[in-house]
Design a protein around this motif. Structure first.
Motif, short mmCIF file in Angstrom:
data_model
loop_
_atom_site.label_atom_id
_atom_site.label_comp_id
_atom_site.label_asym_id
_atom_site.label_seq_id
_atom_site.Cartn_x
_atom_site.Cartn_y
_atom_site.Cartn_z
N GLY A 52 -40.34 -13.76 -9.70
CA GLY A 52 -41.00 -14.49 -10.77
C GLY A 52 -40.38 -15.84 -11.05
N THR A 53 -39.05 -15.91 -11.05
CA THR A 53 -38.36 -17.17 -11.30
C THR A 53 -38.70 -18.21 -10.24
OG1 THR A 53 -36.51 -16.05 -12.39
CG2 THR A 53 -36.09 -18.25 -11.55
N ALA A 54 -38.65 -17.79 -8.97
CA ALA A 54 -38.96 -18.71 -7.88
C ALA A 54 -40.44 -19.10 -7.88
CB ALA A 54 -38.58 -18.07 -6.54
N PHE A 55 -41.30 -18.16 -8.23
CA PHE A 55 -42.74 -18.42 -8.26
C PHE A 55 -43.08 -19.45 -9.34
CE2 PHE A 55 -47.07 -16.99 -9.70
CZ PHE A 55 -47.75 -17.45 -8.58
N VAL A 56 -42.54 -19.26 -10.53
CA VAL A 56 -42.80 -20.20 -11.63
C VAL A 56 -42.27 -21.59 -11.28
CG1 VAL A 56 -42.19 -20.77 -14.01
CG2 VAL A 56 -42.94 -18.45 -13.44
N ARG A 57 -41.09 -21.64 -10.69
CA ARG A 57 -40.52 -22.93 -10.28
C ARG A 57 -41.45 -23.65 -9.30
NH1 ARG A 57 -36.33 -21.34 -7.30
NH2 ARG A 57 -35.19 -20.71 -9.16
N SER A 58 -42.02 -22.88 -8.36
CA SER A 58 -42.93 -23.46 -7.38
C SER A 58 -44.20 -24.00 -8.04
CB SER A 58 -43.30 -22.39 -6.34
OG SER A 58 -44.35 -22.81 -5.50
N LEU A 59 -44.74 -23.24 -8.98
CA LEU A 59 -45.95 -23.67 -9.68
C LEU A 59 -45.71 -24.94 -10.49
CD1 LEU A 59 -47.29 -20.24 -11.01
CD2 LEU A 59 -48.21 -21.56 -9.08
N LEU A 60 -44.63 -24.96 -11.23
CA LEU A 60 -44.33 -26.12 -12.07
C LEU A 60 -44.07 -27.36 -11.23
CD1 LEU A 60 -42.01 -24.47 -14.77
CD2 LEU A 60 -44.40 -25.17 -15.03
N ALA A 61 -43.42 -27.18 -10.08
CA ALA A 61 -43.13 -28.32 -9.20
C ALA A 61 -44.41 -28.97 -8.70
CB ALA A 61 -42.27 -27.87 -8.03
N ASP A 62 -45.47 -28.19 -8.61
CA ASP A 62 -46.75 -28.72 -8.14
C ASP A 62 -47.69 -29.10 -9.28
OD1 ASP A 62 -46.03 -28.56 -5.52
OD2 ASP A 62 -47.00 -26.64 -5.14
N GLY A 63 -47.17 -29.11 -10.49
CA GLY A 63 -47.95 -29.60 -11.62
C GLY A 63 -48.85 -28.61 -12.31
N ILE A 90 -43.22 -16.38 -1.87
CA ILE A 90 -43.81 -17.28 -2.86
C ILE A 90 -45.02 -17.99 -2.26
CG2 ILE A 90 -43.41 -19.28 -4.33
CD1 ILE A 90 -41.89 -16.60 -5.03
N ALA A 91 -44.89 -18.46 -1.04
CA ALA A 91 -46.01 -19.13 -0.38
C ALA A 91 -47.20 -18.19 -0.21
CB ALA A 91 -45.57 -19.67 0.98
N ALA A 92 -46.91 -16.91 0.08
CA ALA A 92 -47.99 -15.93 0.25
C ALA A 92 -48.71 -15.69 -1.07
CB ALA A 92 -47.43 -14.63 0.81
N LEU A 93 -47.98 -15.60 -2.17
CA LEU A 93 -48.62 -15.42 -3.48
C LEU A 93 -49.53 -16.61 -3.79
CD1 LEU A 93 -45.65 -14.06 -5.64
CD2 LEU A 93 -47.68 -12.79 -4.93
N ARG A 94 -49.07 -17.81 -3.48
CA ARG A 94 -49.90 -19.00 -3.70
C ARG A 94 -51.14 -18.94 -2.81
NH1 ARG A 94 -46.91 -23.54 -5.69
NH2 ARG A 94 -48.91 -24.60 -5.55
N HIS A 95 -50.97 -18.44 -1.59
CA HIS A 95 -52.08 -18.30 -0.65
C HIS A 95 -53.12 -17.31 -1.17
CE1 HIS A 95 -53.99 -18.15 3.36
NE2 HIS A 95 -54.01 -16.83 3.23
#
Length: 297
Positions: free
Chosen positions: A13-24, A203-208
């Motif tokens: 969850g921490t890494a996932f949220v960081r990824s989302l926020l980094a992409d706006g 994380i990339a797979a969840l975004r996918h």
């Protein structure tokens, strides 16, 4: 996108949220305490309560909360905690989604490769029926609890996750310190398959899953080629430049872990068939690559 996330303080969850926020993207965190601001929404999985007003306007909901499978010895009380934290929490989220006037477009609900039980050296994918055992039973209830969202017309995905390779938590987070000290070794005979995935790829797979609008149902989140525990042990030794001569015997694991030992010693050779067929590309498909990536995180 506005995306609601449970389990936002955990390893994934921490890494996932960081990824989302980094992409706006805008992130709404579901929390068990009183919300500290507009970006948090109160929920209580045990009471099956969700402040549905906070989910209004969300394009996606990603549900990853649940008690850690390997955090404690498996007493009967902790097995209930494992089960209830997943089934009750998922039911609460799915039912809350189903009540919204304008529900999110997609609901990604966590699950695990434990769904398949012990598969030995047999390759399995999403078409394989469920196995037997405690974790398989939990996964089946866990996935069934997501049905209210699907019945309400929300595209619902069941992310059957393998062992996430990270030095910051999870099973691999416990292995890294031991191997760095030269105390790592195979578990039992070491012939059991481990279906792993690098944290970056997870994380990339969840975004996918969120972005692939025709994909629905169960999807295995594992690397393309599972390895045996013996092979994973050798890879850790290669990457960390440490000896891996020790072995943890089966009886010792059973004493230390109780019922959980059967799952540590069990074998799951899970293939991410639907993820690959949907065009997902792994950045770290091999075990050596996944371990090296974990050291850079």
């Amino acid at each position: 996108m506005r995306i609601a996330v449970t389990g936002s303080t955990g390893l994934v969850g921490t890494a996932f949220v960081r990824s989302l926020l980094a992409d706006g993207h805008e992130v709404v965190r579901l929390v068990r305490r009183e919300p500290a601001g507009d970006g948090e929404v109160r929920w209580d999985p045990k009471r099956q309560y969700v402040d549905t007003a906070g989910l209004a306007g969300c394009d996606a909901v990603v549900h990853m909360a649940g008690a850690g499978v390997g955090d404690h010895r498996w007493t009967e009380a902790y097995k209930r905690e494992i089960r209830d934290s997943r089934v009750l929490g998922t039911a609460a989220i799915a039912e809350a989604i189903a009540t919204l006037d304008v529900p999110p477009k997609v609901f990604v609900s966590g699950s695990a490769v434990g769904y398949y039980g012990d598969t030995g050296d047999r390759r399995v994918d999403e078409s394989t029926p469920p196995g037997e055992g405690f974790l398989s039973d939990v996964c089946q209830e866990w996935e069934a609890a997501a049905e209210p969202a699907a019945e309400a017309g929300v595209r619902t995905l069941l992310a059957r996750t393998g062992l996430v390779v990270s030095r910051h938590g999870g099973a691999w987070g416990r292995l890294f310190p031991l191997f760095k000290l030269g105390l790592g070794g195979r578990l039992g005979k070491g012939n059991q398959y481990w279906s792993f995935i690098a944290l970056h790829d997870h994380i990339a797979a969840l975004r996918h899953l969120i972005d692939t609008d025709w994909l629905t149902g169960p999807v295995n989140l594992t690397a393309p080629e599972p390895v045996t525990n013996r092979e994973a042990t050798a890879a850790m030794g290669r990457v960390l430049h440490r000896p891996t001569l020790l072995t943890v015997p089966t009886p010792a694991l059973r004493i230390a872990l109780g019922d959980f030992a059967e799952d540590v010693l069990g074998s799951q050779r899970v293939i991410p068939r639907r993820l690959l067929d949907s065009g997902f590309s792994f950045a770290f498909p091999g075990i050596d690559d996944a371990i090296k990536a974990a050291l850079r995180d």
